[in-house]
Design an enzyme around this catalytic site. Structure first.
Site, PDB file in Angstrom:
ATOM      1  CE  LYS A 138      -7.540  -9.418  -5.365  1.00 14.35           C
ATOM      2  NZ  LYS A 138      -7.117  -9.592  -3.911  1.00 14.35           N
TER       3      LYS A 138
ATOM      4  CE  LYS B 155     -11.032   0.428  -3.340  1.00 14.58           C
ATOM      5  NZ  LYS B 155     -10.476  -0.491  -2.468  1.00 14.58           N
TER       6      LYS B 155
ATOM      7  CE  LYS C 109      -4.537  -1.753   1.611  1.00 14.91           C
ATOM      8  NZ  LYS C 109      -5.539  -1.638   2.656  1.00 14.91           N
TER       9      LYS C 109
HETATM   10  P1  AMP Z   1     -10.623  -5.464  -0.920  1.00  9.10           P
HETATM   11  O1  AMP Z   1     -11.742  -4.086  -0.886  1.00  9.10           O
HETATM   12  O2  AMP Z   1      -9.797  -5.627  -2.029  1.00  9.10           O
HETATM   13  O3  AMP Z   1      -9.863  -5.506   0.521  1.00  9.10           O
HETATM   14  O4  AMP Z   1     -11.424  -6.695  -0.918  1.00  9.10           O
HETATM   15  C1  AMP Z   1     -12.421  -6.962   0.028  1.00  9.10           C
HETATM   16  C2  AMP Z   1     -12.530  -8.567   0.071  1.00  9.10           C
HETATM   17  O5  AMP Z   1     -12.956  -9.156  -1.174  1.00  9.10           O
HETATM   18  C3  AMP Z   1     -11.410  -9.308   0.447  1.00  9.10           C
HETATM   19  O6  AMP Z   1     -11.844 -10.403   1.453  1.00  9.10           O
HETATM   20  C4  AMP Z   1     -10.777  -9.732  -0.809  1.00  9.10           C
HETATM   21  O7  AMP Z   1     -10.050 -10.916  -0.429  1.00  9.10           O
HETATM   22  C5  AMP Z   1     -11.990 -10.083  -1.553  1.00  9.10           C
HETATM   23  N1  AMP Z   1     -11.662  -9.872  -2.916  1.00  9.10           N
HETATM   24  C6  AMP Z   1     -11.265  -8.702  -3.523  1.00  9.10           C
HETATM   25  N2  AMP Z   1     -10.918  -8.824  -4.752  1.00  9.10           N
HETATM   26  C7  AMP Z   1     -11.113  -9.988  -5.004  1.00  9.10           C
HETATM   27  C8  AMP Z   1     -11.174 -10.710  -6.318  1.00  9.10           C
HETATM   28  N3  AMP Z   1     -10.547 -10.359  -7.698  1.00  9.10           N
HETATM   29  N4  AMP Z   1     -11.438 -12.242  -6.345  1.00  9.10           N
HETATM   30  C9  AMP Z   1     -11.763 -12.770  -5.259  1.00  9.10           C
HETATM   31  N5  AMP Z   1     -11.802 -12.195  -3.776  1.00  9.10           N
HETATM   32  C10 AMP Z   1     -11.435 -10.701  -4.105  1.00  9.10           C
END
Ligand code: AMP
Ligand code: TRP
Length: 336
Positions: free
Chosen positions: A203, A206, A115
């Protein structure tokens, strides 16, 4: 016997995409409905402010995530659902845990390093201390299980270390060998990793909205996004993640939303075109998320009711958290 306690949270930072849904939220709902755990699910708003954001947008983001939780099937009668910042014990306990956290351990956290790379203009101490607040979230509730993705395993290991260190340094008096905190275990349920629609090697995230399919997208947008999604060379519709990463990603979405086994899907699309497959996939996605969107729409019409529901959840969580904080204060000598 009482059920083991399980806790998890998501940061309110924007709209959820299908990766968040299949990788986290759907799993929360399944765990809740398994009936095997006493569940706590919260909105990690204090964590979310370690990233740059517009204060005017934060209340809406928090409410939107609550609506997502409820629309996806989290149920305030089955789980305790709450907002992290409404419970001061989280921040207070995090401060106390700071005093048993070795600086060197935090410095090793890969998420902090990642980050920091991505937000060079805002490498704040909150970002560095993020894992300690996360430990506080978990330890306050005596959680035994924490469903998280692989990227959070290092934070969970730190949580265990902090629980151990605290227990050793501050045993509760009158309880020889007693412990204030329980060491939690990660619950690595298999959840699919969803890749970006415009780059199957990245991946879905957002931070690259072009490749995201959001849960709130309209049917038209969903159809367009699937139509535009990159595919691999050749025309076979087969699950081969190494050699056909793009079509495999789409197949993964199809499988997880339809509930059909991969073999059946492959069979169904033997000799069919990418075009036909994509058309059907759009329909699978739309059918699935229209149920979600209808529910969300309905819930949005009565925000007062949601706010009341949240107040109840916050109160329930606060009572548990405050009780643990009392123990922490007694053990550390901050309270007689
Ligand atoms: P984040 O907003 O990236 O912290 O993601 C929130 C949750 O969604 C976390 O538990 C991540 O592991 C899951 N997550 C985020 N992006 C993905 C993705 N592309 N595929 C699977 N799980 C995801
Ligand atoms: N750090 C988690 C994430 O980014 C969110 C989170 C904050 C969390 N506190 C938690 C998850 C406690 C589980 C338990 O996904």
């Amino acid at each position: 016997m009482s059920k083991p306690i399980l806790i998890s949270g998501i940061q309110p930072t924007g709209k959820l995409h299908i990766g968040n849904y299949l990788g986290a939220l759907k799993n929360f709902v399944d765990l809740q409905n398994s009936g095997r755990y006493k569940c706590y699910f919260f909105v990690a708003d204090l964590h979310s402010i370690t990233e740059s954001y517009d204060p005017k947008e934060k209340p809406g983001q928090v409410l939107n995530l609550v609506l997502d939780y409820l629309s996806a099937g989290l149920n305030a009668e089955k789980s305790t659902i709450f907002i992290q910042s409404k419970i001061p014990a989280h921040s207070e306990t995090a401060w106390i845990l700071n005093t048993v956290t070795p600086f060197g351990e935090l410095k090793r956290m890969t998420q902090f390093k990642d980050k920091s790379e991505h937000q060079r203009e805002n490498i704040n101490v909150g970002l560095f201390d993020y894992p300690v607040l996360m430990a506080s979230d978990i330890l306050l509730y005596d959680a035994e299980f924490v469903p998280v993705g692989e990227d959070q395993l290092q934070h969970l290991e730190l949580t265990r270390t902090l629980a151990r260190k605290f227990n050793k340094k501050f045993p509760p008096d009158g309880r020889a060998g007693g412990k204030v905190f329980i060491e939690p275990k990660p619950l690595l349920t298999e959840t699919p990793k969803i890749m970006s629609l415009d780059n199957p090697n990245k991946k879905m995230s957002k931070s690259m909205p072009e490749g995201c399919l959001f849960l709130d997208d309209s049917p038209q947008i969903m159809t367009e996004k699937i139509k535009r999604a990159v595919t691999d060379s050749g025309k076979e519709i087969k699950y081969l993640p190494e050699s056909k990463p793009a079509i495999s990603n789409l197949l993964r979405i199809y499988k997880n939303l339809s509930g059909l086994p991969m073999k059946k899907i492959e069979k169904k699309y033997e000799n069919k075109s990418y075009g036909q497959f994509k058309k059907d996939l759009s329909n699978v996605i739309i059918d699935y998320f229209m149920v979600f969107q209808k529910k969300k729409n309905l819930l949005s019409k009565n925000i007062r009711k949601i706010e009341k529901l949240m107040a109840v959840g916050n109160k329930k969580a606060e009572a548990i958290a405050n009780k643990k904080l009392e123990e922490v204060k007694k053990a550390t000598g901050l309270k007689k």
